[in-house]
Design a protein around this motif. Structure first.
Motif, mmCIF file in Angstrom:
data_model
loop_
_atom_site.group_PDB
_atom_site.id
_atom_site.type_symbol
_atom_site.label_atom_id
_atom_site.label_comp_id
_atom_site.label_asym_id
_atom_site.label_seq_id
_atom_site.Cartn_x
_atom_site.Cartn_y
_atom_site.Cartn_z
ATOM 1 N N GLY A 1 -7.137 -8.939 -9.111
ATOM 2 C CA GLY A 1 -6.678 -7.684 -8.521
ATOM 3 C C GLY A 1 -7.563 -6.533 -8.964
ATOM 4 O O GLY A 1 -7.960 -5.685 -8.166
ATOM 5 N N ALA B 1 -10.138 -4.517 -6.356
ATOM 6 C CA ALA B 1 -9.944 -3.086 -6.152
ATOM 7 C C ALA B 1 -11.133 -2.258 -6.611
ATOM 8 O O ALA B 1 -11.517 -1.289 -5.956
ATOM 9 C CB ALA B 1 -8.679 -2.629 -6.880
ATOM 10 N N PRO C 1 4.039 -9.711 -9.606
ATOM 11 C CA PRO C 1 2.976 -9.278 -8.689
ATOM 12 C C PRO C 1 1.651 -9.163 -9.440
ATOM 13 O O PRO C 1 1.177 -8.059 -9.698
ATOM 14 C CB PRO C 1 3.486 -7.934 -8.192
ATOM 15 C CG PRO C 1 4.218 -7.395 -9.384
ATOM 16 C CD PRO C 1 4.894 -8.593 -9.996
ATOM 17 N N ALA D 1 -1.185 -7.219 -7.617
ATOM 18 C CA ALA D 1 -0.830 -5.806 -7.533
ATOM 19 C C ALA D 1 -0.937 -5.107 -8.885
ATOM 20 O O ALA D 1 -1.353 -3.947 -8.968
ATOM 21 C CB ALA D 1 0.582 -5.657 -6.979
ATOM 22 N N GLU E 1 -4.568 -4.443 -9.211
ATOM 23 C CA GLU E 1 -5.027 -3.422 -8.267
ATOM 24 C C GLU E 1 -4.576 -2.025 -8.683
ATOM 25 O O GLU E 1 -5.373 -1.087 -8.720
ATOM 26 C CB GLU E 1 -4.498 -3.730 -6.863
ATOM 27 C CG GLU E 1 -5.149 -4.963 -6.240
ATOM 28 C CD GLU E 1 -4.379 -5.477 -5.030
ATOM 29 O OE1 GLU E 1 -3.320 -4.892 -4.700
ATOM 30 O OE2 GLU E 1 -4.820 -6.477 -4.430
ATOM 31 N N ARG E 2 -3.297 -1.936 -9.018
ATOM 32 C CA ARG E 2 -2.778 -0.624 -9.410
ATOM 33 C C ARG E 2 -3.456 -0.103 -10.659
ATOM 34 O O ARG E 2 -3.757 1.093 -10.784
ATOM 35 C CB ARG E 2 -1.274 -0.717 -9.661
ATOM 36 C CG ARG E 2 -0.478 -0.618 -8.418
ATOM 37 C CD ARG E 2 -0.549 0.799 -7.833
ATOM 38 N NE ARG E 2 0.588 1.618 -8.210
ATOM 39 C CZ ARG E 2 1.805 1.421 -7.735
ATOM 40 N NH1 ARG E 2 2.042 0.477 -6.860
ATOM 41 N NH2 ARG E 2 2.791 2.189 -8.134
ATOM 42 N N GLU F 1 -6.822 1.125 -9.640
ATOM 43 C CA GLU F 1 -6.727 2.392 -8.914
ATOM 44 C C GLU F 1 -6.442 3.550 -9.864
ATOM 45 O O GLU F 1 -7.053 4.610 -9.784
ATOM 46 C CB GLU F 1 -5.625 2.311 -7.849
ATOM 47 C CG GLU F 1 -6.019 1.450 -6.662
ATOM 48 C CD GLU F 1 -4.808 1.000 -5.854
ATOM 49 O OE1 GLU F 1 -3.693 1.503 -6.113
ATOM 50 O OE2 GLU F 1 -4.982 0.129 -4.977
ATOM 51 N N LEU G 1 5.996 -2.045 -11.534
ATOM 52 C CA LEU G 1 6.029 -2.785 -10.272
ATOM 53 C C LEU G 1 7.230 -3.733 -10.204
ATOM 54 O O LEU G 1 7.768 -4.155 -11.222
ATOM 55 C CB LEU G 1 4.733 -3.575 -10.096
ATOM 56 C CG LEU G 1 3.443 -2.760 -10.212
ATOM 57 C CD1 LEU G 1 2.256 -3.596 -9.756
ATOM 58 C CD2 LEU G 1 3.533 -1.493 -9.362
#
Lengths: 364, 364
Positions: free
Chosen positions: B87, B91, B318, B321, B324-325, B328, B346
DNA sequence: CTGTTAGCGCATTCAA
DNA sequence: TTGAATGCGCTAACAG
């Protein structure tokens, strides 16, 4: 409390703090050249005091080596590659090298972009599990090599490309697994995770051609399946090999199709984890039981396979060792050694559990 | 055919080849500043001709940014972290950042060494799944922060440390899973993958203390288990929680012990994949069946869990995710945004399958 | 719009 | 044994 981003202390500052010349400080901090014990202490103390940390970038800039190796695999989240990457990073870390890992998701364009990134970042070498099927599509690899960057292939070789590689003998592993199935009495064994073809060829030789052009691992596994059939004089049936996209859904669909055949397979050989789970779903959906109704052997053992009901007979790949060996071979090349091209082949192991039983008919 | 190691072409050489000044070449190749279309074409052609590739090191040297982020996790070969790392790299890659991944195997010394490596290599930021249990042992993280390096924690937080983090609500996920078990009628549920203690505490409050000092994930999961018990007024029994090293063997041994108790648990809650497989082995060894004899819910769903017999009810995290988060959020910090400390939580999902059944006694 | 001039932080001659 | 001077390849003002 955020980006004060105060410029990190440099060697010059340490030198000033210690009251010595830049190069003297550089020598003690860089661990090269002569420095008197006393001065050395003074410099070290000064460095400690102002929190000096060597700037690896600047060092790489002047030495030409980055002490980092690039790794390109299909998917870092795939347990198999996860193991390989762990082997690589463990082995290189002990030698002072770090790893930059890039995933390509089997897309050649991504792989090419990845090698460019690695070239730009000036890695000292690369380890690649390439998605290239032939020399023509492996130009990016040759490109790296021609720039003097050591490269070693892992898991899969690119046929026709004369490069060092660390792999397993997929053909033999596959052949032995299928032979085991045949020895148990099976004459009809399905092959799940076949060629990524839209339509199923009807002639045997078409499959051989496909195997020869496919990803080396997939191709060799199919070839091994064919070998095992030949060894026992069992006729090849195109209907018993999966075609289409390589994913769990398709594996389930194809396994379901095979199981529904008039002359259905009594055993299944799955060449990847997702092929195993997909096939398992199909077997269950058909109201059948693994072992008693349909035998199964799959690639890539995991702790889950041992706790299935019944426990699954699986082929274990030495993931960590593949990575370690690849890293060792690469570091050797980086050290300037090993000029000849070598292909290291590691051993796989067939772990026999309870998913292989005689076919239903043979029992009774 | 080895290390000709011919010095890679530089911007100066491109400039010469194109017949323009260094900076003009640098501007077009670096994509900044003004350059007339014609000259631009000429430079690009020259670069192409001599095989120029920008030297990211030199660029980083003068710009101060490396476009690489460091990632520190327990073990890249662990499917959970493999997913998180994927992830993160996906990203960041789309934003032009590469990732340097280091594994610590839960050893603080390795983690400290890893942050040093990342600081030396001048990464633009770090994402850490820290093994630190308290602020006192997280000095290396603060060290990085004080140097102006953005840091974001993932998967686990370090209690008492005011840092950005991306996590899941372990306590709630755990509480709901155990509540599900209780709702099915279970009063005795075992907790597998407990505190890494040599001896089992006898008082409930000792467990709470341990939970509060343990790795945040493990601690919260234990706390959630306790919460669920409290919610239904079920007495806590120390004998039902595993203690000792966190590995599959121990999990099996502890599950076996619990299953042998006079008042044996009728359900098991496993907080990690290896805890699940270990427990499954214990259940089978005891001649019992999952579901009908002992219910089970575990953390970290996988395609294997769905094909078990019976299919296992699992908690899905997740993973992608989370990565990714985290990426980010980190990139946002790198861009100079987000000054306030934030913790992103999450959602997890309880995937109900067939391993949860009423306890044997309640049936009949 | 283009070329000149300085550094970035370190390693590396070469004198002193 | 130590320090001053150069260069790695690039970006970034700066002047032309």
């Amino acid at each position: 409390m955020t980006n004060e981003r105060a410029a990190p202390p440099t060697i010059s500052e340490v030198a000033a703090e210690a009251g010595v010349g830049r190069s003297t400080a550089a020598r003690t901090l860089g661990g090269y050249g002569y420095v008197s014990p006393e001065v050395r202490e003074r410099v070290l103390a000064a460095a400690e005091r102002i929190g000096y940390r060597t700037n690896a970038l600047a060092r790489s800039m002047s030495t030409g080596v980055t002490h980092t190796i690039g790794v390109i695999v299909a998917d870092i989240a795939n347990p198999f590659f996860g193991g390989v990457v762990r082997g690589i990073s463990d082995a290189s870390r002990t030698r002072g090298f770090d790893t930059l890992v890039l995933s390509t998701y089997e897309k050649l364009a991504e792989e090419i972009a990845a090698t460019d990134v690695l070239i730009d970042k000036r890695v000292d070498g690369m380890i690649i599990a390439s998605a290239a099927l032939d020399p023509a599509s492996a130009d990016h690899i040759l490109q790296a090599r021609s720039r003097g960057i050591p490269v070693i292939l892992v898991d899969r070789v690119v046929r026709g490309l004369h490069l060092d590689a660390v792999v397993i003998d997929n053909r033999t592993a596959s052949r032995e697994a299928v032979a085991r199935l045949i020895a148990a009495g099976h004459r009809r064994v399905g092959f799940v995770w076949g060629p990524p073809l839209a339509e199923r060829p009807s002639r045997r030789r078409d499959f051989i051609d496909v195997a020869a052009r496919n990803l080396s691992t997939d191709g060799e596994r199919l070839q091994g399946y064919l070998d095992a059939l030949d060894d026992e004089g069992i006729a090849f049936d195109p209907e018993l090999v999966m075609v289409g996209p390589k994913d769990e859904e398709r594996a389930e669909a194809e396994a379901t199709r095979m199981l529904g055949l008039a002359d259905a397979p009594t055993a299944m050989f799955c060449t990847e984890t997702d092929a195993v789970t997909g096939t398992l779903r199909a077997i269950r959906a058909a109201g059948l039981h693994v072992g008693s109704d349909v035998s199964l052997i799959g690639f890539d053992d995991s702790s889950w396979a041992a706790v299935m009901e019944p426990p699954l007979t699986m082929i274990e790949q030495p993931m960590l060792a593949l990575g370690e060996r690849a890293a060792e071979a690469l570091l050797e090349m980086i050290d300037g050694g090993a000029d000849s091209v070598r292909v290291h082949t590691l051993e796989t192991r067939l772990i026999e559990r309870a998913s292989v039983q005689p076919p239903p008919a043979a029992r009774a």
